[in-house]
Design a protein around this motif. Structure first.
Motif, PDB file in Angstrom:
ATOM      1  N   LEU A  24    -104.927  22.169  55.539  1.00 32.53           N
ATOM      2  CA  LEU A  24    -105.249  22.006  56.954  1.00 32.53           C
ATOM      3  C   LEU A  24    -104.656  20.735  57.558  1.00 32.53           C
ATOM      4  O   LEU A  24    -104.088  20.786  58.664  1.00 32.53           O
ATOM      5  N   PRO A  25    -104.741  19.565  56.900  1.00 32.87           N
ATOM      6  CA  PRO A  25    -104.119  18.365  57.499  1.00 32.87           C
ATOM      7  C   PRO A  25    -102.617  18.522  57.708  1.00 32.87           C
ATOM      8  O   PRO A  25    -102.077  18.002  58.693  1.00 32.87           O
ATOM      9  N   LEU A  26    -101.940  19.233  56.798  1.00 30.30           N
ATOM     10  CA  LEU A  26    -100.502  19.439  56.954  1.00 30.30           C
ATOM     11  C   LEU A  26    -100.207  20.315  58.170  1.00 30.30           C
ATOM     12  O   LEU A  26     -99.252  20.062  58.912  1.00 30.30           O
ATOM     13  N   VAL A  27    -101.065  21.327  58.373  1.00 29.51           N
ATOM     14  CA  VAL A  27    -100.898  22.195  59.542  1.00 29.51           C
ATOM     15  C   VAL A  27    -101.098  21.394  60.824  1.00 29.51           C
ATOM     16  O   VAL A  27    -100.355  21.546  61.803  1.00 29.51           O
ATOM     17  N   VAL A  28    -102.084  20.517  60.832  1.00 25.98           N
ATOM     18  CA  VAL A  28    -102.356  19.681  62.008  1.00 25.98           C
ATOM     19  C   VAL A  28    -101.180  18.753  62.295  1.00 25.98           C
ATOM     20  O   VAL A  28    -100.762  18.580  63.451  1.00 25.98           O
ATOM     21  N   ILE A  29    -100.614  18.155  61.240  1.00 30.06           N
ATOM     22  CA  ILE A  29     -99.479  17.233  61.424  1.00 30.06           C
ATOM     23  C   ILE A  29     -98.274  17.962  62.004  1.00 30.06           C
ATOM     24  O   ILE A  29     -97.659  17.520  62.975  1.00 30.06           O
ATOM     25  N   VAL A  30     -97.930  19.094  61.395  1.00 35.99           N
ATOM     26  CA  VAL A  30     -96.774  19.849  61.875  1.00 35.99           C
ATOM     27  C   VAL A  30     -97.010  20.348  63.297  1.00 35.99           C
ATOM     28  O   VAL A  30     -96.124  20.281  64.154  1.00 35.99           O
ATOM     29  N   PHE A  42    -103.642  18.405  69.115  1.00 37.64           N
ATOM     30  CA  PHE A  42    -103.719  19.647  68.344  1.00 37.64           C
ATOM     31  C   PHE A  42    -104.919  20.444  68.833  1.00 37.64           C
ATOM     32  O   PHE A  42    -106.017  19.894  68.923  1.00 37.64           O
ATOM     33  N   PRO A  43    -104.731  21.724  69.157  1.00 33.75           N
ATOM     34  CA  PRO A  43    -103.491  22.507  69.093  1.00 33.75           C
ATOM     35  C   PRO A  43    -102.422  21.929  70.027  1.00 33.75           C
ATOM     36  O   PRO A  43    -102.740  21.302  71.042  1.00 33.75           O
ATOM     37  N   GLY A 240     -93.850  15.318  59.563  1.00 34.20           N
ATOM     38  CA  GLY A 240     -93.465  16.714  59.400  1.00 34.20           C
ATOM     39  C   GLY A 240     -92.148  16.856  58.663  1.00 34.20           C
ATOM     40  O   GLY A 240     -91.988  17.744  57.809  1.00 34.20           O
ATOM     41  N   ALA A 241     -91.191  15.989  58.975  1.00 32.59           N
ATOM     42  CA  ALA A 241     -89.907  16.015  58.277  1.00 32.59           C
ATOM     43  C   ALA A 241     -90.087  15.695  56.798  1.00 32.59           C
ATOM     44  O   ALA A 241     -89.426  16.280  55.932  1.00 32.59           O
TER      45      ALA A 241
END
Length: 269
Positions: A24-30, A42-43, A240-241
């Motif tokens: 979930l944290p990765l989804v939020v960052i991206v 976010f969103p 994200g990169a």
């Protein structure tokens, strides 16, 4: 559903929920890196690659990525060169100070990295090595070497000695035996240790922050300094990169050597 299937199904549900929680944290960052707003949201409020373009147009980020990558690769390679012979000596020979040597090599695992960074800065001052790539390399090698050492020690077994003796009996010289017999046996530990070493070097802030400059900066230190003054989606784009690069590296490792090579397991055919 039979009674025997309930624990297995429950375990799968818990595993998937745990994985979702970790991702979930990765989804939020991206997601935050793609927002059109001028602040982290976010969103995401619309989708754009503007912040990634901003990152790519800032040469300092590219330099920081390059420095972090070269530093992590060099520290990992140097740690492998130093710790593989050390692991073989510790596991196979009895000599005075053996336990003390092992404890000293493992000490960076429990010592705060900020203390090591301050000590390295003070020590390097005597030799003119402060705030240089060499100073960073020495410090990072010190903190990543224990990961390689522990991983290699875990895969050394008495049976390997018999294979080396058989190789010598068949006429192989020590260097050939090391390359064709010893290293393949140690490969799982080397791979695992190298992965942990690279990651530990890449994400390090505490030690690096004492030995970086405006022109010599690692990406974790640059992000640490950036968020003290500005919080905009650029930092999410950099993160994200990094996530994308990590996924690409993992995929490359899987395609080349296979990530199922772990201590105690054999690679699948």
């Amino acid at each position: 559903m039979s009674t025997a299937m309930i624990p297995r199904t429950l375990m799968r549900v818990v595993s998937w929920l745990t994985l979702a929680y970790l991702l979930l944290p990765l989804v939020v960052i991206v997601g935050s890196s793609l927002t059109r707003s001028e602040f982290l949201a976010f969103p995401p409020q619309g989708l754009t690659l503007r912040w990634y373009a901003s990152m790519l147009h800032d040469g300092s980020y590219i330099d920081a990525f390059t420095t972090s990558t070269l530093l992590a690769l060099a520290a990992t390679a140097l740690a492998l060169v130093l710790t593989i012979p050390t692991a073989l000596a510790i596991s196979r020979y009895t000599f005075p100070g053996r336990a003390l040597l092992s404890a000293l090599l493992m000490a960076p695992l429990i010592l705060p990295h900020i203390v090591l960074g301050a000590a390295l800065l003070q020590f390097g001052g005597y030799f003119g090595l402060t705030r240089s790539f060499l100073s960073l390399l020495i410090g990072h090698t010190v903190i990543v070497a224990p990961f390689v050492l522990r991983s290699v020690l875990a895969v050394i077994t008495p049976e390997q000695r018999a294979l080396e003796e058989a190789s010598a009996d068949l006429g192989a010289d020590p260097w050939t035996t090391f390359l064709l017999v010893v290293l393949p046996d140690l490969r799982p530990g080397i791979v695992v240790g190298a992965i942990f070493a690279f990651i530990s070097s890449w994400i390090n802030v505490e030690l690096s922050i004492f030995n970086t400059t405006a022109s010599l900066n690692t990406i974790p230190v640059k992000l640490f300094n950036y968020v003290q003054y500005t919080i905009d989606p650029t930092i999410a784009a950099v993160s994200g990169a990094t996530i994308v690069a990590s996924i690409a590296i993992i995929a490359l490792l899987e395609l080349t050597i296979g990530l199922d090579i772990l201590p105690g397991r054999k690679p699948s055919n």
